[in-house]
Design a protein around this motif. Sequence first.
Motif, mmCIF file in Angstrom:
data_model
loop_
_atom_site.group_PDB
_atom_site.id
_atom_site.type_symbol
_atom_site.label_atom_id
_atom_site.label_comp_id
_atom_site.label_asym_id
_atom_site.label_seq_id
_atom_site.Cartn_x
_atom_site.Cartn_y
_atom_site.Cartn_z
ATOM 1 N N ILE A 130 0.852 -1.187 0.000
ATOM 2 C CA ILE A 130 0.000 0.000 0.000
ATOM 3 C C ILE A 130 0.890 1.239 0.000
ATOM 4 C CG2 ILE A 130 -1.894 1.210 1.161
ATOM 5 C CD1 ILE A 130 -2.563 -1.649 0.283
ATOM 6 N N ASN A 183 0.210 7.688 8.264
ATOM 7 C CA ASN A 183 0.391 8.043 9.687
ATOM 8 C C ASN A 183 -0.133 6.938 10.602
ATOM 9 O OD1 ASN A 183 -0.040 11.704 9.854
ATOM 10 N ND2 ASN A 183 1.427 10.440 8.781
ATOM 11 N N SER A 227 4.191 10.368 14.876
ATOM 12 C CA SER A 227 4.057 11.347 15.955
ATOM 13 C C SER A 227 4.788 12.611 15.536
ATOM 14 C CB SER A 227 4.580 10.792 17.270
ATOM 15 O OG SER A 227 5.928 10.441 17.136
ATOM 16 N N THR A 229 0.164 11.152 4.479
ATOM 17 C CA THR A 229 -1.272 10.869 4.507
ATOM 18 C C THR A 229 -1.684 10.280 5.856
ATOM 19 O OG1 THR A 229 -1.039 8.590 3.721
ATOM 20 C CG2 THR A 229 -1.215 10.316 2.035
ATOM 21 N N GLY A 279 1.061 5.352 0.453
ATOM 22 C CA GLY A 279 0.496 6.640 0.854
ATOM 23 C C GLY A 279 1.203 7.719 0.052
ATOM 24 N N ALA A 280 1.727 8.727 0.756
ATOM 25 C CA ALA A 280 2.388 9.826 0.054
ATOM 26 C C ALA A 280 3.862 9.521 -0.236
ATOM 27 C CB ALA A 280 2.275 11.100 0.875
ATOM 28 N N GLY A 281 4.363 8.429 0.318
ATOM 29 C CA GLY A 281 5.762 8.093 0.071
ATOM 30 C C GLY A 281 6.753 8.966 0.826
ATOM 31 N N THR A 282 6.321 9.538 1.951
ATOM 32 C CA THR A 282 7.256 10.330 2.757
ATOM 33 C C THR A 282 7.923 9.469 3.835
ATOM 34 O OG1 THR A 282 5.708 11.009 4.486
ATOM 35 C CG2 THR A 282 5.747 12.341 2.469
ATOM 36 N N GLY A 283 7.588 8.184 3.844
ATOM 37 C CA GLY A 283 8.153 7.281 4.834
ATOM 38 C C GLY A 283 9.673 7.233 4.742
ATOM 39 N N THR A 322 6.412 16.191 11.243
ATOM 40 C CA THR A 322 6.951 17.363 10.561
ATOM 41 C C THR A 322 6.571 17.392 9.085
ATOM 42 O OG1 THR A 322 8.801 17.050 12.047
ATOM 43 C CG2 THR A 322 9.073 18.712 10.349
ATOM 44 N N THR A 339 2.134 3.876 10.549
ATOM 45 C CA THR A 339 3.414 4.002 11.260
ATOM 46 C C THR A 339 3.232 4.569 12.673
ATOM 47 O OG1 THR A 339 3.733 6.215 10.322
ATOM 48 C CG2 THR A 339 4.745 4.386 9.127
ATOM 49 N N THR A 374 -6.159 0.183 5.543
ATOM 50 C CA THR A 374 -7.087 1.144 6.132
ATOM 51 C C THR A 374 -7.860 1.795 4.999
ATOM 52 O OG1 THR A 374 -5.563 1.605 7.924
ATOM 53 C CG2 THR A 374 -7.252 3.260 7.501
HETATM 54 C C1 LIG Z 1 11.224 15.644 6.120
HETATM 55 C C2 LIG Z 1 10.511 14.525 6.810
HETATM 56 C C3 LIG Z 1 10.125 14.703 8.127
HETATM 57 C C4 LIG Z 1 9.438 13.678 8.802
HETATM 58 N N1 LIG Z 1 9.059 13.885 10.081
HETATM 59 C C5 LIG Z 1 8.350 12.918 10.730
HETATM 60 C C6 LIG Z 1 7.912 13.128 12.071
HETATM 61 O O1 LIG Z 1 8.125 14.188 12.680
HETATM 62 N N2 LIG Z 1 7.223 12.117 12.671
HETATM 63 C C7 LIG Z 1 6.921 10.947 12.038
HETATM 64 O O2 LIG Z 1 6.274 10.085 12.641
HETATM 65 N N3 LIG Z 1 7.351 10.717 10.785
HETATM 66 C C8 LIG Z 1 8.042 11.683 10.116
HETATM 67 N N4 LIG Z 1 8.464 11.438 8.818
HETATM 68 C C9 LIG Z 1 8.194 10.131 8.195
HETATM 69 C C10 LIG Z 1 6.863 10.021 7.416
HETATM 70 O O3 LIG Z 1 6.339 11.306 7.100
HETATM 71 C C11 LIG Z 1 5.823 9.228 8.211
HETATM 72 O O4 LIG Z 1 6.308 7.916 8.372
HETATM 73 C C12 LIG Z 1 4.432 9.149 7.560
HETATM 74 O O5 LIG Z 1 3.541 8.513 8.465
HETATM 75 C C13 LIG Z 1 4.382 8.407 6.256
HETATM 76 O O6 LIG Z 1 3.155 8.704 5.605
HETATM 77 P P1 LIG Z 1 2.976 8.509 4.018
HETATM 78 O O7 LIG Z 1 1.586 8.851 3.673
HETATM 79 O O8 LIG Z 1 4.037 9.228 3.290
HETATM 80 O O9 LIG Z 1 3.171 6.946 3.911
HETATM 81 P P2 LIG Z 1 4.099 6.074 2.946
HETATM 82 O O10 LIG Z 1 5.526 6.426 3.078
HETATM 83 O O11 LIG Z 1 3.525 6.061 1.587
HETATM 84 O O12 LIG Z 1 3.840 4.651 3.636
HETATM 85 C C14 LIG Z 1 4.276 4.383 4.958
HETATM 86 C C15 LIG Z 1 3.705 3.026 5.402
HETATM 87 O O13 LIG Z 1 2.288 3.115 5.536
HETATM 88 C C16 LIG Z 1 1.641 2.085 4.804
HETATM 89 N N5 LIG Z 1 0.339 2.617 4.392
HETATM 90 C C17 LIG Z 1 0.085 3.817 3.803
HETATM 91 N N6 LIG Z 1 -1.243 3.965 3.615
HETATM 92 C C18 LIG Z 1 -1.848 2.849 4.093
HETATM 93 C C19 LIG Z 1 -3.205 2.412 4.185
HETATM 94 N N7 LIG Z 1 -4.221 3.167 3.749
HETATM 95 N N8 LIG Z 1 -3.467 1.204 4.744
HETATM 96 C C20 LIG Z 1 -2.446 0.443 5.197
HETATM 97 N N9 LIG Z 1 -1.139 0.802 5.137
HETATM 98 C C21 LIG Z 1 -0.845 1.988 4.593
HETATM 99 C C22 LIG Z 1 2.629 1.787 3.696
HETATM 100 O O14 LIG Z 1 2.412 0.490 3.173
HETATM 101 C C23 LIG Z 1 3.942 1.914 4.406
HETATM 102 O O15 LIG Z 1 4.244 0.756 5.128
HETATM 103 C C24 LIG Z 1 9.154 12.459 8.131
HETATM 104 C C25 LIG Z 1 9.533 12.287 6.791
HETATM 105 C C26 LIG Z 1 10.208 13.310 6.127
HETATM 106 C C27 LIG Z 1 10.580 13.103 4.696
#
Ligand SMILES: Cc1cc2nc3c(=O)[nH]c(=O)nc-3n(C[C@H](O)[C@H](O)[C@H](O)COP(=O)(O)OP(=O)(O)OC[C@H]3O[C@@H](n4cnc5c(N)ncnc54)[C@H](O)[C@@H]3O)c2cc1C
Lengths: 248, 491
Positions: free
Chosen positions: B52, B125, B131, B121, B54-58, B116, B128, B222
């Motif tokens: 799955i 959030n 927070s 998405t 999301g926004a790929g910020t993981g 941050t 993972t 989700t």
């Molecule tokens: C500059 C920067 C700062 C950051 N600061 C923080 C911070 O302060 N705190 C923090 O916690 N993280 C931080 N992060 C990390 C990141 O933003 C988080 O991990 C965020 O939760 C990832 O969300 P995403 O939508 O990009 O998910 P993605 O990177 O696309 O995916 C993350 C995980 O979620 C799963 N997933 C996504 N959507 C679903 C769904 N609908 N159902 C089931 N699984 C799903 C994916 O399979 C993957 O395992 C930061 C990243 C960057 C680049």
Amino acid sequence: MNVLICISRVPDTATKIVVGSDGKTIDNQGVKFIINPYDEYAIEEGLRIKEKFGGSVTAVTVGSEQSSDILRTALAMGVEKATIIKAPEIFDSYFVAYNLAEYAKSIKPDIILLGRQSVDFDSFQIPSLLAGLIDYNLVTVVSKLTIDANKIICERDVEGGKEIVETNLPCIISAQKGLNEPRYPKLPDIMKAKSKPIEILEAKPTDLKMEVISMEIPMKQRIGKILSDSDEDINELVRLLHEEAKVI
Amino acid sequence: MIIKTEKDLIKPYLKDASNYEGYADIVYIPETIAEIQEAFENCIRNKQKVTISGAGTGLTGGKVPEGGAIISMEKLNKVVDFDLNQKTIKVQPGITLIDLEKFLDDYNLFYPPNPTENNSTIGGNIATNASGSRTFKYGATRDFVLSLELILGDNEKVKLSRGEAIADGYFLKFKTNSGKLYSIEFNDIKMPYTKNASGYYLKKNMDAIDLFIGSEGSLAITTLAELKLLDKPDYVIGGVIFFNDIVSLSDFVVTIRDLSKINNQKHYSIINTIAARLIEYFDSRSLNLLKPFYPQIPESAIAAIWFEQEYIKDNEDLILNEWYKLIDNYTSLTQHTWIALSDNEHKKLAEFRHRLPLAVNDIISQKKLLKIGTDTAVPDDYLKDYILFINNLLTKSNIEYAIWGHIGNNHLHSNLFPASDNDMKNALNLYDIIIDYSLDKKGTVSAEHGIGKLKKKYFYRMFNAESIEIMRDIRRLFNPDNLLGTGNIFD
Ligand SMILES: Cc1cc2nc3c(=O)[nH]c(=O)nc-3n(C[C@H](O)[C@H](O)[C@H](O)COP(=O)(O)OP(=O)(O)OC[C@H]3O[C@@H](n4cnc5c(N)ncnc54)[C@H](O)[C@@H]3O)c2cc1C
Ligand SMILES: Cc1cc2nc3c(=O)[nH]c(=O)nc-3n(C[C@H](O)[C@H](O)[C@H](O)COP(=O)(O)OP(=O)(O)OC[C@H]3O[C@@H](n4cnc5c(N)ncnc54)[C@H](O)[C@@H]3O)c2cc1C
């Protein structure tokens, strides 16, 4: 060199504006007010002039006693004296300019600094009205200011370039973004500013030159892009669909 | 539903912010929940792995596929239902934090967890248990999820609402929409005494919903989330305090952390003393990166703390006075303390904070450096020791680095920027030392970013074999063919 800075109290740019029940004023309920952002550049420039040439820096605002909050911020940044010219509930730009002029006549500053525009009513009028009323030289929307003895050299942003204007004292300058980087208020200065006196003067009445007939919130703009059938635009459309909309 | 199969079109989906790149055959972009189901059923039928996106910020490769299909949530980004009186909102998983915030601004409400990266998405959030800085006062994502609609790895659908399925001790059971019953028996797994994003959440008398929060897309998809919201506070004070001595800084942080924890139990409107809602740290290297943009940073500063506190206008003077006295007790740079009171001033402090990762990216690309970052947190008692330990360890190395993080939660990111392969070896070695340190103190290897595919090695060190086997059984129960989120957390 004595500097006068005119500052305006405006709704915080993040505040959601609601028109009052009379359809002519802003509903102040729950609205937070700040120093007009352009006036922060005016304050910073005034402080720098004083730090370089000596003299005094005074800040003045025309408004209600509630304006003491923005004057305290100005004091915390380093302004030495702060004055409120207490206005009635309804007033216009001319009223503000007239009272600023009267005040300026009483303290005879060498230079008066203002923001380029007040982000509440955006009328761009005060600096020009003021210059007319007290017969000072005026340069508006200044993005760089150099003072060399009695010579004042100003840079103004104009379409596609810069305009350099020279004038001399006494003068009025209105500040554009980029003029400087306003300093952050520091904790000890904020605490000290809280106990500094703020002078309160009564405004002199003037006839209203302008009247607000009605006020409304602009309609939300649609976020659309209009493209033509030229080759360039077709390529752009493909790019947008691919990179932004990610549909192809 | 949009389906992409061409290599060029799939490519943008193969990486996350860790830069780890995978491979896949197909991307499904559903626009309805029924289409998620359809995509998922296709994959099950073809025995295809599903990741799955999301926004790929993981930062741990969680969304990076290692083959098979991707289901991207980018089109499922809407608010479905909003209850102003109850202060709850139902959203699709692909909504970004920034869009959610914009929506709530009009109602003077906010969603407290604030990683941050606000392009992330809600689905990511939740996966993972993300927070952010405000987690210090409010908790992590977990604390604001009221209900979830899920498609489990075995294609069962379920809605879990907080409070409805609570474990009896270590025995948890719940039924799906079709009536299928799941029961799980687990032991007392040693969870860290910190906020945490490593491994499945398993605690005595836990709520079933918590098992899925933080499960990194490896148990369920989700499809809808109901979130709890709060009224925006009347006023917020923000401040950046500079220090020229790390021991005083550590003592200061411990003091304000402990005071705030006690005082935050009361509503902010009746607090007229210190009660921070966030406490963040910038080390000397971070300040050096920021100095070109902020010449106001005092020359002798070797670290800074950023705090925020909610308050009502009447208490402003009292609260500022308390901070002033305390700050003055711990640093000789009090006169440099920046204070933000208006939204405009807060924006400037937020820009200061956001400038840091940008400045890091700049030097990384200028000097062609690599980057790895720790995400460890330790229990309260070890905070001072942890700060001193990390600073000592890294100053001695000759690798470039910067330390910052959510220090109020005893959680720091040591970001290392090795310049060569050899440097990288040393950096990984330092990384291991930091992991060992936090495990020794019963902390966590990942407090917020998750394990994903890149931190499994550390996950295996954090939990014993028995605990991992329990987690593996749980994965088998919901995800029998291990097609969903394959390769995340553990193999
Ligand atoms: C500059 C920067 C700062 C950051 N600061 C923080 C911070 O302060 N705190 C923090 O916690 N993280 C931080 N992060 C990390 C990141 O933003 C988080 O991990 C965020 O939760 C990832 O969300 P995403 O939508 O990009 O998910 P993605 O990177 O696309 O995916 C993350 C995980 O979620 C799963 N997933 C996504 N959507 C679903 C769904 N609908 N159902 C089931 N699984 C799903 C994916 O399979 C993957 O395992 C930061 C990243 C960057 C680049
Ligand atoms: C028709 C009309 C009716 C109005 N009615 C009201 C009313 O009923 N109640 C009310 O509160 N306001 C009212 N205002 C606004 C008020 O008169 C001030 O003019 C306003 O705060 C600034 O607006 P401006 O657009 O004229 O300033 P601009 O000319 O755009 O401002 C330029 C600069 O002038 C200086 N300046 C502006 N205003 C002040 C000030 N008040 N004190 C000191 N320096 C200043 C600042 O440096 C500012 O950056 C009215 C304005 C207009 C045009």
